[in-house]
Design an enzyme around this catalytic site. Structure first.
Site, mmCIF file in Angstrom:
data_model
loop_
_atom_site.group_PDB
_atom_site.id
_atom_site.type_symbol
_atom_site.label_atom_id
_atom_site.label_comp_id
_atom_site.label_asym_id
_atom_site.label_seq_id
_atom_site.Cartn_x
_atom_site.Cartn_y
_atom_site.Cartn_z
ATOM 1 N N ARG A 27 46.042 33.812 29.978
ATOM 2 C CA ARG A 27 45.707 34.450 31.249
ATOM 3 C C ARG A 27 46.771 34.174 32.314
ATOM 4 N NH1 ARG A 27 41.059 32.812 35.301
ATOM 5 N NH2 ARG A 27 40.853 34.759 36.476
ATOM 6 N N HIS B 237 48.605 36.720 35.145
ATOM 7 C CA HIS B 237 48.638 36.507 36.594
ATOM 8 C C HIS B 237 50.073 36.369 37.086
ATOM 9 C CE1 HIS B 237 44.259 35.510 37.694
ATOM 10 N NE2 HIS B 237 44.266 36.161 36.551
ATOM 11 N N ASP B 238 50.923 35.739 36.289
ATOM 12 C CA ASP B 238 52.309 35.606 36.718
ATOM 13 C C ASP B 238 52.972 36.985 36.806
ATOM 14 O OD1 ASP B 238 54.696 34.470 37.495
ATOM 15 O OD2 ASP B 238 55.418 34.241 35.452
ATOM 16 N N ASP C 104 57.932 35.755 37.066
ATOM 17 C CA ASP C 104 58.944 34.872 37.646
ATOM 18 C C ASP C 104 58.402 33.487 37.947
ATOM 19 O OD1 ASP C 104 57.303 35.273 39.802
ATOM 20 O OD2 ASP C 104 58.930 35.657 41.224
ATOM 21 N N ASN D 179 42.849 32.286 41.533
ATOM 22 C CA ASN D 179 43.461 31.064 40.979
ATOM 23 C C ASN D 179 42.415 30.089 40.469
ATOM 24 O OD1 ASN D 179 42.411 28.784 42.379
ATOM 25 N ND2 ASN D 179 43.692 29.201 44.077
ATOM 26 N N HIS E 151 40.521 39.378 26.349
ATOM 27 C CA HIS E 151 39.185 38.814 26.582
ATOM 28 C C HIS E 151 38.428 38.556 25.273
ATOM 29 C CE1 HIS E 151 39.122 40.271 31.059
ATOM 30 N NE2 HIS E 151 39.963 39.285 30.826
ATOM 31 N N THR E 152 39.093 38.735 24.159
ATOM 32 C CA THR E 152 38.522 38.320 22.877
ATOM 33 C C THR E 152 38.529 36.793 22.760
ATOM 34 O OG1 THR E 152 38.724 38.463 20.468
ATOM 35 C CG2 THR E 152 40.780 38.483 21.675
ATOM 36 N N ASP F 197 33.467 36.476 24.432
ATOM 37 C CA ASP F 197 33.267 37.147 23.149
ATOM 38 C C ASP F 197 32.422 36.186 22.306
ATOM 39 O OD1 ASP F 197 33.451 38.378 20.701
ATOM 40 O OD2 ASP F 197 35.633 38.270 20.549
ATOM 41 N N SER G 93 32.915 34.333 18.651
ATOM 42 C CA SER G 93 34.304 34.172 18.200
ATOM 43 C C SER G 93 35.247 34.038 19.387
ATOM 44 C CB SER G 93 34.721 35.333 17.281
ATOM 45 O OG SER G 93 34.869 36.530 18.011
HETATM 46 C C1 HEM Z 1 42.052 44.315 33.237
HETATM 47 C C2 HEM Z 1 41.863 43.539 34.266
HETATM 48 C C3 HEM Z 1 41.402 42.121 34.157
HETATM 49 C C4 HEM Z 1 40.433 41.547 34.890
HETATM 50 C C5 HEM Z 1 39.612 42.205 35.988
HETATM 51 C C6 HEM Z 1 40.292 40.191 34.440
HETATM 52 C C7 HEM Z 1 39.427 39.269 34.975
HETATM 53 C C8 HEM Z 1 39.165 38.038 34.429
HETATM 54 C C9 HEM Z 1 38.195 37.103 34.929
HETATM 55 C C10 HEM Z 1 37.364 37.295 36.176
HETATM 56 C C11 HEM Z 1 38.166 36.052 34.088
HETATM 57 C C12 HEM Z 1 37.236 34.844 34.135
HETATM 58 C C13 HEM Z 1 37.639 33.825 35.150
HETATM 59 C C14 HEM Z 1 36.537 32.816 35.250
HETATM 60 O O1 HEM Z 1 35.460 33.184 35.737
HETATM 61 O O2 HEM Z 1 36.737 31.648 34.833
HETATM 62 C C15 HEM Z 1 39.117 36.307 33.053
HETATM 63 C C16 HEM Z 1 39.377 35.463 32.015
HETATM 64 C C17 HEM Z 1 40.398 35.658 31.116
HETATM 65 N N1 HEM Z 1 41.332 36.668 31.155
HETATM 66 FE FE1 HEM Z 1 41.213 38.339 32.222
HETATM 67 N N2 HEM Z 1 41.182 39.967 33.432
HETATM 68 C C18 HEM Z 1 41.894 41.115 33.231
HETATM 69 C C19 HEM Z 1 42.940 41.280 32.352
HETATM 70 C C20 HEM Z 1 43.446 40.268 31.569
HETATM 71 C C21 HEM Z 1 44.704 40.329 30.872
HETATM 72 C C22 HEM Z 1 45.696 41.486 30.944
HETATM 73 C C23 HEM Z 1 44.826 39.158 30.188
HETATM 74 C C24 HEM Z 1 45.955 38.683 29.322
HETATM 75 C C25 HEM Z 1 46.753 39.486 28.641
HETATM 76 C C26 HEM Z 1 43.635 38.395 30.446
HETATM 77 C C27 HEM Z 1 43.334 37.192 29.868
HETATM 78 C C28 HEM Z 1 42.207 36.463 30.136
HETATM 79 C C29 HEM Z 1 41.803 35.296 29.373
HETATM 80 C C30 HEM Z 1 42.468 34.780 28.104
HETATM 81 C C31 HEM Z 1 40.676 34.772 29.998
HETATM 82 C C32 HEM Z 1 39.884 33.520 29.620
HETATM 83 C C33 HEM Z 1 40.395 32.349 30.431
HETATM 84 C C34 HEM Z 1 39.701 31.022 30.129
HETATM 85 O O3 HEM Z 1 39.077 30.850 29.080
HETATM 86 O O4 HEM Z 1 39.827 30.121 30.988
HETATM 87 N N3 HEM Z 1 42.835 39.081 31.312
HETATM 88 N N4 HEM Z 1 39.715 37.512 33.290
HETATM 89 C C1 LIG Z 2 44.619 24.831 41.517
HETATM 90 C C2 LIG Z 2 44.529 25.282 42.928
HETATM 91 O O1 LIG Z 2 45.519 25.324 43.635
HETATM 92 N N1 LIG Z 2 43.333 25.673 43.342
HETATM 93 C C3 LIG Z 2 43.117 26.200 44.671
HETATM 94 C C4 LIG Z 2 42.591 27.629 44.606
HETATM 95 O O2 LIG Z 2 42.281 28.120 45.878
HETATM 96 C C5 LIG Z 2 41.311 27.366 46.574
HETATM 97 C C6 LIG Z 2 41.041 28.050 47.878
HETATM 98 O O3 LIG Z 2 40.698 29.400 47.664
HETATM 99 C C7 LIG Z 2 41.799 25.930 46.785
HETATM 100 O O4 LIG Z 2 40.790 25.172 47.416
HETATM 101 C C8 LIG Z 2 42.149 25.317 45.426
HETATM 102 O O5 LIG Z 2 42.718 24.046 45.611
#
Ligand code: HEM
Ligand SMILES: CC(=O)N[C@H]1CO[C@H](CO)[C@@H](O)[C@@H]1O
Ligand SMILES: *[C@@H]1O[C@H](CO)[C@@H](O)[C@H](O)[C@H]1NC(C)=O
Ligand SMILES: *[C@@H]1O[C@H](CO)[C@@H](O)[C@H](O)[C@H]1NC(C)=O
Ligand SMILES: *[C@@H]1O[C@H](CO)[C@@H](O)[C@H](O)[C@H]1NC(C)=O
Ligand SMILES: *[C@@H]1O[C@H](CO)[C@@H](O)[C@H](O)[C@H]1NC(C)=O
Ligand SMILES: *[C@@H]1O[C@H](CO)[C@@H](O)[C@H](O)[C@H]1NC(C)=O
Length: 331
Positions: A65, A69-70, A77, A98, A196-197, A249, A252
């Site tokens: 993920r 974001h980067d 970058d 973040n 998201h798998t 998911d 799995s």
């Molecule tokens: C299409 C738009 C996308 C949205 C709106 C989105 C949003 C999110 C959100 C809200 C989470 C959960 C954060 C949390 O509550 O802890 C998440 C998790 C995740 N996203 Fe996305 N995402 C998107 C696309 C992507 C893309 C393009 C990737 C990577 C190629 C990605 C990889 C992941 C992964 C691997 C997780 C799980 C992270 C973990 O287990 O901590 N996502 N995403």
């Molecule tokens: C890891 C990190 O920098 N977390 C920050 C994310 O943003 C919140 C404010 O929205 C900070 O309180 C966290 O320290």
């Protein structure tokens, strides 16, 4: 005559060399950019990741993920890694999306090993890209060769994270727009969402769908009601729960496979943004195609889209810098 032959052979070689360079050149990036200056760079990334993931398998998902974001903010970058300091007081890490990124310590560890092996050579942006690929491999997904040569940016602004990273409440229109801003199309949207798998989400990322969807205490009708009832009973017991995590998911969530797409068709995609992929006929058709094709087809296409995302607005050549520490710009 002999000279002429020599020349034509030479020319052929030159032409081939150019062709090869062209084929391996991906927007200023190259395969094996560190081959000479840091031959073990990719190996060090790979081995460190395996060491960490064998201790904590859940780390793979946030590292994948992090790459997303980067790349979506100022190009790939490593701006996502910059810490807030007195001269840079509101970096991307401070923005709401973040909150749930993890793995910064891991990246710092890899960087310190690389600095020990070859000081000031390997960029943090390339580390993020290589780590994302290795995280996919570690969860059973595809391997692909990652073009490298990215350089690190010096700017990171939290406001830009808010404007560029799609929120989980995004509808189709928003997703299409935010991906198009990065030069990514609908196919990329469907494929990359397939990430998201693996991984987990906090209840707060989707509980509006369970409790108060339109402000009258209702559920999102696009979410399978049985699944919603289950989530409310066992996981997200109230709208204000912001600590419980849920597998995206289920069953799995540590395996890179096609089941995310099956869930979408069962109306069990966790976020509105997941479910939005079934609201457009082009993306819905593509989801069905992926499910009907072999797993290797998804793997190949996913790898292509990851590589494409990895080229978004990259800094190469003499722009940017090679950070010494991934959390801070060089002084
Ligand atoms: C299409 C738009 C996308 C949205 C709106 C989105 C949003 C999110 C959100 C809200 C989470 C959960 C954060 C949390 O509550 O802890 C998440 C998790 C995740 N996203 Fe996305 N995402 C998107 C696309 C992507 C893309 C393009 C990737 C990577 C190629 C990605 C990889 C992941 C992964 C691997 C997780 C799980 C992270 C973990 O287990 O901590 N996502 N995403
Ligand atoms: C890891 C990190 O920098 N977390 C920050 C994310 O943003 C919140 C404010 O929205 C900070 O309180 C966290 O320290
Ligand atoms: C960067 O900031 C995070 C919190 O936002 C902190 O946990 C981490 O230790 C900092 N990194 C460095 C190298 O100071
Ligand atoms: C960040 O710095 C700018 C000027 O450098 C200042 O206007 C702003 O208030 C600061 N923000 C925070 C949260 O400290
Ligand atoms: C999608 O969301 C945006 C912003 O939240 C909103 O302005 C727009 O009307 C929505 N589009 C559809 C088709 O619902
Ligand atoms: C649901 O949303 C409405 C409108 O935003 C709000 O007035 C109400 O307090 C919310 N209910 C709960 C339980 O949060
Ligand atoms: C989580 O919820 C608690 C109580 O509702 C609140 O105090 C806290 O600030 C929230 N944390 C985050 C990260 O939003």
């Amino acid at each position: 005559m002999a000279i002429q032959k020599l020349f034509s052979v030479l020319f052929l070689h030159l032409a081939l060399a150019f062709l090869l360079a062209e084929l391996t050149n991906a927007g200023g990036l190259q395969l094996g950019f560190y081959r000479r200056a840091c031959p073990d760079a990719e190996l060090i990334v790979h081995e460190t990741l395996h060491r960490y993931i064998s201790r904590d398998p859940t780390l793979a998902a946030p590292l994948l993920r992090m790459y997303f974001h980067d790349c979506f903010i100022r190009g790939c970058d490593a701006s996502v890694l910059l810490n807030t300091t007195s001269s840079n007081n509101q970096t991307e890490k401070l923005a709401a999306p973040n909150l749930t990124l993890r793995g910064f310590d891991f990246i710092d560890k890899v960087k310190s090993l690389l600095e020990a092996a070859c000081p000031a050579v390997v960029s943090c942006a390339d580390i993020v890209a290589l780590v994302a690929r290795d995280a996919v491999v570690a969860t059973g997904g595809p391997f692909w060769r990652v073009p490298t040569g990215r350089r690190d940016g010096t700017i990171s602004r939290s406001s830009e994270a808010l404007n560029n990273i799609p929120p989980p409440t995004s509808n189709f229109t928003n997703l299409q727009r935010l991906f198009a801003n990065q030069g990514l199309d609908l196919k990329d949207l469907v494929l990359l969402s397939g990430a998201h798998t693996i991984g987990v989400a906090h209840c707060s990322s989707f509980s509006n769908r369970l409790y108060n969807f339109t402000g009258v205490g209702d559920q999102d009708p696009a979410l399978d009601s049985e699944y919603a009832a289950n989530l409310k009973a066992r996981k997200c017991r109230s709208l204000s729960d912001n600590t419980t995590i849920v597998e995206m998911d289920p069953g799995s969530f540590r395996t890179f496979d096609l089941s995310y797409y099956s869930l979408l068709l069962k109306r069990r995609g966790l976020f509105q943004s997941d479910s939005a992929l079934t609201t457009n006929s082009a993306t819905l058709t593509f989801v069905n195609q992926l499910l009907q094709g072999p797993l290797q087809n998804f793997f190949g296409e996913f790898a292509n889209s990851m590589e494409k995302m990895g080229r978004v607005n990259v800094k190469t050549g003499t722009t940017g810098e090679i950070r010494k520490h991934c959390a801070f710009v060089n002084s």
